[in-house]
Enzyme design. Structure first.
Site, PDB file in Angstrom:
ATOM      1  N   CYS A 144      27.997 -58.167 -66.417  1.00  0.00           N
ATOM      2  CA  CYS A 144      28.801 -58.015 -66.209  1.00  0.00           C
ATOM      3  C   CYS A 144      30.117 -57.825 -65.575  1.00  0.00           C
ATOM      4  CB  CYS A 144      29.697 -58.406 -67.063  1.00  0.00           C
ATOM      5  SG  CYS A 144      28.896 -59.460 -68.605  1.00  0.00           S
TER       6      CYS A 144
ATOM      7  N   HIS B  29      36.110 -55.504 -69.153  1.00  0.00           N
ATOM      8  CA  HIS B  29      34.928 -54.260 -68.573  1.00  0.00           C
ATOM      9  C   HIS B  29      34.731 -53.975 -67.691  1.00  0.00           C
ATOM     10  CE1 HIS B  29      30.250 -55.244 -70.161  1.00  0.00           C
ATOM     11  NE2 HIS B  29      30.945 -54.102 -70.300  1.00  0.00           N
TER      12      HIS B  29
END
Ligand SMILES: *[C@@H]1O[C@H](CO)[C@@H](O)[C@H](O)[C@H]1NC(C)=O
Ligand SMILES: *[C@@H]1O[C@H](CO)[C@@H](O)[C@H](O)[C@H]1NC(C)=O
Length: 545
Positions: A105, A161
């Site tokens: 990610c 993130h």
């Protein structure tokens, strides 16, 4: 007489004043002409300027990023998945069939926001864990910051993130006018809380906190509402309230279809009898819901007159997790691996602005997630870029006109922190003259060829989806084996390792890896910080520096 004189005087006054008035009018007329000439030029200028945003302003950009979405999990590849909206959008646009992202990610998001490889942001290793004081380097001008320079309104909904230990790292301080969503890498889709567990936390830790923000403010207003619905509603709201003369950049970063596997029951209905495997069934439901959200968002764009002028990109952030319901079949590997199943992704671009010859086509040009930065900024928004500082290429001509991709090479990654077990000998299988050690975890693509080096720990096989009758195939890797070579064009499943047959190509690719390695930034992977504990911040994941 007196009256005559008075009358004469009056007439004189009348004549004089008439003459004066005429003179004045003539003068005024002259002045007015002069003024109108000047203001004419001014108006002319502002006229051009006023018309620019409507006639010449850059298109709206909608970037939709799906989380942990597998290569085999879109309806046009696998009819077991229901994605009618995505299928339709893709069929009207350009499907990217040779499209790559990072295997996890944070790195994919870092490349999207910076146009740079991991070796140039220091984020080569793993993800940013919740308690690590780390974020996308603050000296990077992000994609939304660049688009703001071109006059865009910039909004984000969903998962960030890219670090949050300092407020400077947060989305609204990194170029977004607004943000609703999570700062961490995952969370409960209904409660919007996240328990900090797993690497690099000791398993005994139970750090749990709310992770949902509207701008800088923590909020529990969405508690109980499914993440995909929250994100979709917010995006629709932004679209409905957008002044369409201003270009709009929307970053829709779904939490779907990342774990935990959760979805409102109604989305499971179509799969109840079709998919027996529970994880796969919930995953299919999450995908179905995400597809509905994409349908709602595109409908909102149409209803509010933005669609005809919109470029929409859809992309996964990495390969699917084969232990969590996703499938990358028939590709090899899973999320986190450098095999194709980890890095070759679902992606397409669609827009009424594409030339007719491009609509409904499949592009086999080599494209990487780092390419969106220069493509959207330089190609779509028309902002000047310093290309030499970027690893991405402007591929707008490839997408909009079918020109060959300027990209011939793609560094998947070099991660110096993934090291082989101590039982490995120090020898490498490569030519000893080469100075790039094949013990280093790395992968590089050059045209048809892909080299992989280092210790491949897990998920090295081929994993068929639960709904398929085809068997999965395990892969035993000989201890100490540290280099693989594939012709990806001929062998996209990475079945035939040619490293023993093509030593010249292996050496060429190792030399290329050496060049990249010599220009790499040091890895930033700081130790966890106890101050990150949400218990120290009122039960909320918050910045702590
Ligand atoms: C899409 O819109 C419909 C109609 O407003 C709504 O019922 C549904 O929940 C929306 N779906 C998502 C995923 O937001
Ligand atoms: C290009 O790079 C130079 C030197 O790094 C910098 O001064 C300049 O502002 C940059 N231009 C743009 C448009 O980013």
């Amino acid at each position: 007489m007196a009256s005559f004189i008075r009358n004469r005087a009056f007439a004189l006054l009348l004549i004089t004043s008439t003459v004066l008035l005429l003179l004045l009018l003539a003068f005024e007329h002259h002045i007015q002409r002069a003024v109108s000439t000047v203001s004419g030029r001014v108006l002319g200028l502002s006229h051009t300027y006023i018309n620019q945003p409507t006639d010449k302003r850059p298109p709206h950009i909608v970037f939709i990023l799906a989380d942990d979405y597998g290569f085999n999990d879109i309806g046009y590849r696998n009819p077991a998945m229901r994605t009618p909206n995505l299928d339709y959008l893709a069929s009207e646009g350009v499907k990217l069939d040779n499209y790559y992202v990072q295997p996890i990610c944070t790195p994919s998001r870092a490349q999207l926001m910076s146009g740079k490889y991991q070796i140039h942001t220091g984020l080569q290793h793993s993800i940013i864990w919740p308690a690590q004081p780390n974020c996308l380097p603050l000296d990077i001008t992000t994609l939304p910051q660049k688009l703001k320079q071109a006059g865009y309104a910039t909004h984000m909904a969903g998962k960030w993130h890219l670090g949050f230990y300092k407020k400077e790292c947060w989305p609204t301080n990194r170029g977004f006018d607004s943000f609703l969503g999570i700062l961490l890498g995952k969370g409960d889709h209904f409660l919007h809380t996240e328990a900090g567990s797993g690497t690099p936390y000791p398993s005994t830790w139970k750090w749990e906190g709310l992770d949902f923000r509207d701008g800088l403010q923590s909020t529990n207003a969405y508690s109980g509402i499914y993440s995909t619905h929250v994100i979709s509603k917010r995006v629709e709201h932004i679209i409905e309230n957008h002044e369409k003369d201003k270009p709009l950049f929307l970053y829709v970063s779904f939490q779907a279809v990342h774990t935990p596997l959760q979805v409102p029951k109604s989305y499971l209905k179509p799969f109840e009898s079709e998919i027996k495997n529970k994880k796969r069934r919930i995953y299919a439901g999450m995908t179905y819901c995400m597809d509905e959200a994409v349908g709602n968002i595109t409908e909102a764009l149409k209803n509010h007159g933005l669609w005809d002028d919109t470029v929409l990109v859809f992309s996964s952030d990495n390969g699917g997790r084969i232990d969590s319901g996703a499938s990358n079949w028939p590709l090899r590997g899973s999320k986190t691996t450098l095999w194709e199943g980890g890095v070759r992704a679902v992606g397409f671009v669609t827009s009424p602005l594409l030339s007719d010859k491009m609509k409904g086509t499949v592009s086999r040009e080599l494209i990487d997630i780092s390419d969106w930065y220069p493509t959207l900024i330089g190609g779509v928004a028309g902002v000047t870029l310093n290309g030499s500082e970027l690893d991405g290429f402007n591929i707008w001509e490839t997408l909009s006109n079918g020109k060959p991709s300027p990209r011939v090479e793609l560094l998947h990654n070099i991660d110096p922190l993934i090291t082989p077990p101590s039982t490995w000998s120090n020898e490498t299988t490569a030519n000893p003259k080469n100075t790039f050690s094949t013990r280093t975890y790395a992968a590089l693509r050059h045209r048809d060829w892909k080299i992989i080096t280092g210790y491949q720990k897990v998920n090295n096989g081929w994993y068929s989806p639960a709904e398929s009758s085809e068997p999965s195939i395990a892969s035993e890797i000989k201890p100490g084996k540290s280099v693989w070579l594939f012709n990806i064009t001929n062998d996209p499943k990475e079945i035939h390792d040619l490293s023993d047959h093509e030593p010249k190509i292996v050496n060429f690719l190792l030399e290329r890896l050496k060049v990249y390695q010599s220009g790499a930034s040091p890895v930033r992977y700081p130790d966890i910080d106890m101050d990150a504990n949400p218990a120290r911040h009122g039960g909320v994941w918050d910045s702590w520096e």
